[in-house]
Every structure is written in C-alpha cells, then in structure tokens.
Design a protein around this motif. Structure first.
Motif, PDB file in Angstrom:
ATOM      1  N   ALA A 180       0.931  -1.279  -0.113  1.00 37.77           N
ATOM      2  CA  ALA A 180       0.128   0.097   0.096  1.00 37.77           C
ATOM      3  C   ALA A 180       1.008   1.409   0.003  1.00 37.77           C
ATOM      4  CB  ALA A 180      -0.709  -0.080   1.136  1.00 37.77           C
ATOM      5  N   LEU A 185      -4.348   2.872   3.976  1.00 36.23           N
ATOM      6  CA  LEU A 185      -4.540   1.601   3.370  1.00 36.23           C
ATOM      7  C   LEU A 185      -3.807   0.362   3.875  1.00 36.23           C
ATOM      8  CD1 LEU A 185      -6.015  -0.136   0.989  1.00 36.23           C
ATOM      9  CD2 LEU A 185      -4.195   0.534  -0.513  1.00 36.23           C
ATOM     10  N   ASP A 188      -5.080  -1.373   7.122  1.00 40.98           N
ATOM     11  CA  ASP A 188      -5.867  -2.675   6.939  1.00 40.98           C
ATOM     12  C   ASP A 188      -5.295  -3.841   5.950  1.00 40.98           C
ATOM     13  OD1 ASP A 188      -8.040  -0.988   7.749  1.00 40.98           O
ATOM     14  OD2 ASP A 188      -8.511  -0.230   5.614  1.00 40.98           O
ATOM     15  N   LEU A 189      -4.392  -3.685   5.149  1.00 46.89           N
ATOM     16  CA  LEU A 189      -3.708  -4.733   4.410  1.00 46.89           C
ATOM     17  C   LEU A 189      -2.606  -5.266   5.132  1.00 46.89           C
ATOM     18  CD1 LEU A 189      -3.521  -3.417   0.805  1.00 46.89           C
ATOM     19  CD2 LEU A 189      -5.201  -5.008   1.820  1.00 46.89           C
ATOM     20  N   LEU A 224      -4.046  -6.434  -5.727  1.00 43.48           N
ATOM     21  CA  LEU A 224      -5.370  -6.623  -5.433  1.00 43.48           C
ATOM     22  C   LEU A 224      -6.650  -5.964  -6.276  1.00 43.48           C
ATOM     23  CD1 LEU A 224      -4.757  -6.659  -1.667  1.00 43.48           C
ATOM     24  CD2 LEU A 224      -5.484  -8.917  -2.925  1.00 43.48           C
ATOM     25  N   GLU A 225      -7.456  -6.369  -7.026  1.00 46.54           N
ATOM     26  CA  GLU A 225      -8.033  -5.496  -8.171  1.00 46.54           C
ATOM     27  C   GLU A 225      -9.095  -4.565  -7.001  1.00 46.54           C
ATOM     28  OE1 GLU A 225     -10.391  -7.587 -11.557  1.00 46.54           O
ATOM     29  OE2 GLU A 225     -11.928  -7.097  -9.884  1.00 46.54           O
ATOM     30  N   VAL A 227      -8.542  -2.388  -5.091  1.00 47.20           N
ATOM     31  CA  VAL A 227      -8.122  -2.200  -3.570  1.00 47.20           C
ATOM     32  C   VAL A 227      -6.800  -1.222  -3.469  1.00 47.20           C
ATOM     33  CG1 VAL A 227      -7.154  -3.179  -1.584  1.00 47.20           C
ATOM     34  CG2 VAL A 227      -9.133  -4.238  -2.697  1.00 47.20           C
ATOM     35  N   ASN A 228      -5.597  -1.672  -4.355  1.00 49.37           N
ATOM     36  CA  ASN A 228      -4.449  -0.928  -4.259  1.00 49.37           C
ATOM     37  C   ASN A 228      -3.685  -0.890  -5.496  1.00 49.37           C
ATOM     38  OD1 ASN A 228      -3.575  -3.708  -4.706  1.00 49.37           O
ATOM     39  ND2 ASN A 228      -2.136  -3.739  -2.981  1.00 49.37           N
ATOM     40  N   HIS A 233      -2.762   4.879  -7.090  1.00 46.05           N
ATOM     41  CA  HIS A 233      -2.061   4.331  -6.217  1.00 46.05           C
ATOM     42  C   HIS A 233      -0.331   4.123  -6.704  1.00 46.05           C
ATOM     43  CE1 HIS A 233      -5.919   2.122  -4.941  1.00 46.05           C
ATOM     44  NE2 HIS A 233      -5.505   2.733  -3.773  1.00 46.05           N
ATOM     45  N   LEU A 270     -11.095 -11.532  -2.017  1.00 47.47           N
ATOM     46  CA  LEU A 270     -10.264 -10.412  -2.779  1.00 47.47           C
ATOM     47  C   LEU A 270     -10.104 -11.203  -4.085  1.00 47.47           C
ATOM     48  CD1 LEU A 270      -7.937  -9.823   0.028  1.00 47.47           C
ATOM     49  CD2 LEU A 270      -9.637  -8.236  -0.899  1.00 47.47           C
ATOM     50  N   SER A 273      -5.827  -8.561  -9.624  1.00 47.23           N
ATOM     51  CA  SER A 273      -5.829  -7.491 -10.814  1.00 47.23           C
ATOM     52  C   SER A 273      -5.556  -8.326 -12.018  1.00 47.23           C
ATOM     53  CB  SER A 273      -4.442  -6.416 -10.479  1.00 47.23           C
ATOM     54  OG  SER A 273      -4.507  -5.970  -9.144  1.00 47.23           O
TER      55      SER A 273
END
Ligand code: SAH
Ligand code: SF4
Length: 337
Positions: A180, A185, A188-189, A224-225, A227-228, A233, A270, A273
């Motif tokens: 991240a 972010l 969380d990850l 991660l599609e 997400v990041n 990003h 999840l 990508s």
C-alpha cells in the motif's frame, strides 16, 4: 559419532534428538515446482516450496506454523498463529530439499540444488528472530550450506526493531512487504502497520541499506483488484519511496519493486488484478525510474504460490487430480530415527 567420548554421547542421547522433519506429502506442479508438507507436531504442518529456474533453484522456507500478523490477503494469516519453528525445523526444510533434489537431479558433491533461499513461506520470520538468525548463519557458513548473503532473502511485513537487529546480526538481502502507498490503506492490508507506520518502516529500510549485501530494498506489492492497483496508487507509491508523501516524511529509499498478482484462496473475498492492470501499474513505476518485476505465478496448480500456503494436513489428492498438476500423496513417514 564415535569420535565423541562415550560419556558425552550418552549424555547427548538423553538431552538431544537428531531427526529429519517428518514428511507428510509432496506435490509436484506441472511447471516443476515442488511443495513439501512437514509435520511439526500437535496437528501443525508447514510448507516448503522449491521453484526450479533455468540455471538455479529457489527454496521458499517457512519460519512459523501460522502467522500472527493476519494480513487479509494471505492464507497463512487467515489461519492464525500456532507456534514458532525451532532453528532445526527451519534448517530441516533446506536439508530435506537439498537431499531430495540432489538425488533427483543426479548432482555431484560440489553442485547444489538450492542456491537461493527466500524466507517467504509461512510465517513472519522477524517475529521468530531467535530461531531465525542461527538458521541464517548456518545457511551462510562455508562449512555448512555456503550460500552468499545476496542469495538469502528475509521477507518481512515490517517488524522495525528486528530489521535493525538483523542488519547488525546477519545482514542478508531484505524484501519488505509494502502492499500500500499510504498508512490508511496499509493499516488494513498489513495490520502490523498500526504499530510500525510507514515513516518508521522506511527509516528502518534506509538504516538497513547501510549494511545490506545489495544496494536496494525489494518492495513486494500484492496486486489486489480495486484495492491497491490503480494509477493513483502507483503515483502515490512513487511519491512514498521518493520521500515526497506525507506518510514518508521526507525519507527516500533506494528500492526495486516486485509486483505479486494476488493468488486467491477460499474465503479471502479478494480478486487478482488483471494482467493489463498489473502491466500498466508496472509501467508507471518503471517510467518513474524504478526497476519493477512481476512475479510469475509458479505452482498454483498445487496451491504452492505466494500466500496460498496454509499447511493443510488433510490429503487433497482428489482435488489435485482434478487439476492439471501431477500430484503424489505420501503417507506420513518418519524420515529417520
Ligand atoms: N511474512 C513475510 C513473509 C511471508 S509472505 C511477509 O509478509 O513478507 C511472502 C510474500 O507473499 C509477502 O510479500 C506476502 O505479502 C505475499 N503474499 C501473501 N499472501 C499472498 C497472496 N494471497 N497472493 C500473493 N502474494 C501474497
Ligand atoms: Fe504473515 Fe506475511 Fe502472511 Fe502477512 S503476508 S499474514 S506477515 S505470512
């Protein structure tokens, strides 16, 4: 060891045990990747993966049964923490791989099957520091495995105080799981980020580079599609490592990026990508001047890819047979007395 006095041998017999790790199963992927599952007692098992390459082989070694960090995209993290492996259990994975593969590849005494070790299996190696460092030292020792410091990599989710200790005690190559571009972010990850936020992590990376065998840190980034993985990003990530973002607080780190397309596992919720997204993200980092590689997914037909290791003990032969990979399920065996 008859070169030791009988009295010492008797004493050692009562206090020490020499045995290989009990092997539970071996699976061979269609791409040649091999995954071994070892019994570490009390219903716990750990996995070790050998990834063959053209001129060498990399062994992905576990450091703990389970993991306490609990990253939501990692199968080991979902499993929770069971226990730290002992030094012998970490080294036992290398011993087993070397012995097995030596025979299989018909290697001579001065050749080795494993010339790269990455502590990227199950567990957070820097949360098992006391057992890890002696294992690393044996891997490096000319009288043991004789691997170069550049070819032994510790991957960490960012245990800052232990990164500082490792650079003094045993400076091997370092990979840091970033995932991240900002604290919001990453909290969380990689939940450990709440304890050691990015500015502290980046500071530890810069200090590590003073004694590292390579002049860069490898930042791992699981794609991660949704997400990041957006262009925004990627731009923030560049700002972060250049020390230009608020969270990096002026700390610039010499680094490379290794993008890992997310490897799904049941219940993660999840998605990986798309290859196009991964390429576009990589291109932005490259345009900014950073060497960026995309990790090839190896052994996913036998659940041996990054983040898929869960040390499941049940026999999954049927599942494997339905997939493309060749699989061999071995009954639990004691490897030595
Ligand atoms: N605990 C250490 C080392 C083990 S994990 C660490 O986190 O660095 C090795 C790498 O695989 C880490 O970069 C980790 O974030 C990544 N990883 C974990 N789960 C993954 C998944 N499902 N797909 C892709 N990469 C994953
Ligand atoms: Fe632990 Fe690494 Fe998995 Fe996070 S990614 S849960 S630190 S093994």
């Amino acid at each position: 060891m008859t070169d030791l006095a009988r009295s010492l041998r008797e004493k050692l017999e009562g206090t020490h045990r020499i045995s290989a790790l009990p092997l539970l199963s071996e699976h061979v992927s269609s791409d040649g990747t091999v995954k071994w599952l070892f019994d570490v007692g009390n219903g716990n098992a750990v996995e070790t993966v050998f990834i063959p390459e053209a001129d060498r082989g990399t062994l992905c070694v576990s450091s703990q049964a389970g993991c306490a960090v609990g990253c939501p995209f990692c199968s080991t993290g979902h499993q929770g923490f069971s226990r730290n492996l002992r030094t012998g259990e970490i080294l036992g994975q290398l011993w087993h791989a070397e012995h097995q593969l030596r025979g299989r590849f018909r290697l001579s005494d001065n050749e080795r099957a494993v010339d790269n070790v990455v502590m990227m299996g199950m567990g957070e190696p820097l949360q098992n520091y006391a057992a890890l460092v002696p294992a690393l030292k044996v891997m490096l020792d000319d009288h043991a495995y004789g691997l170069s410091r550049r070819r032994v990599t510790v991957s960490t989710s960012g245990v800052v105080p232990m990164m500082d200790r490792l650079r003094h005690d045993c400076p091997v190559a370092l990979a840091v799981s970033l995932h991240a571009p900002d604290d919001a972010l990453r909290d969380d990850l990689v939940p450990l980020n709440r304890k050691y936020p990015l500015r502290e992590l980046l500071g530890a990376c810069v200090r590590y580079l003073e004694s590292a065998p390579r002049d860069f840190i490898t930042f791992e980034y699981c794609m991660l599609e949704g997400v990041n993985d957006s262009d925004v990003h990627a731009a923030r990530l560049v700002d972060l490592v250049r020390g230009r973002s608020e969270d990096s607080a002026g700390i610039e780190v010499s680094c490379k990026f290794n993008l890992i397309p997310f490897n799904p596992f049941p219940a993660s919720g999840l998605k990986r990508s798309s290859p196009q997204r991964v390429s576009a993200f990589a291109a932005l980092l490259q345009e900014a001047g950073y060497v960026t590689t995309v990790r090839k997914t190896r052994g996913d037909d036998i659940d041996a890819a990054c983040g898929q290791l869960a040390g499941e003990v049940q026999d999954r032969t049927d599942v494997q047979a339905r997939r493309s990979g060749r699989s061999i399920a071995i009954q639990p065996v004691r490897m030595s007395s």
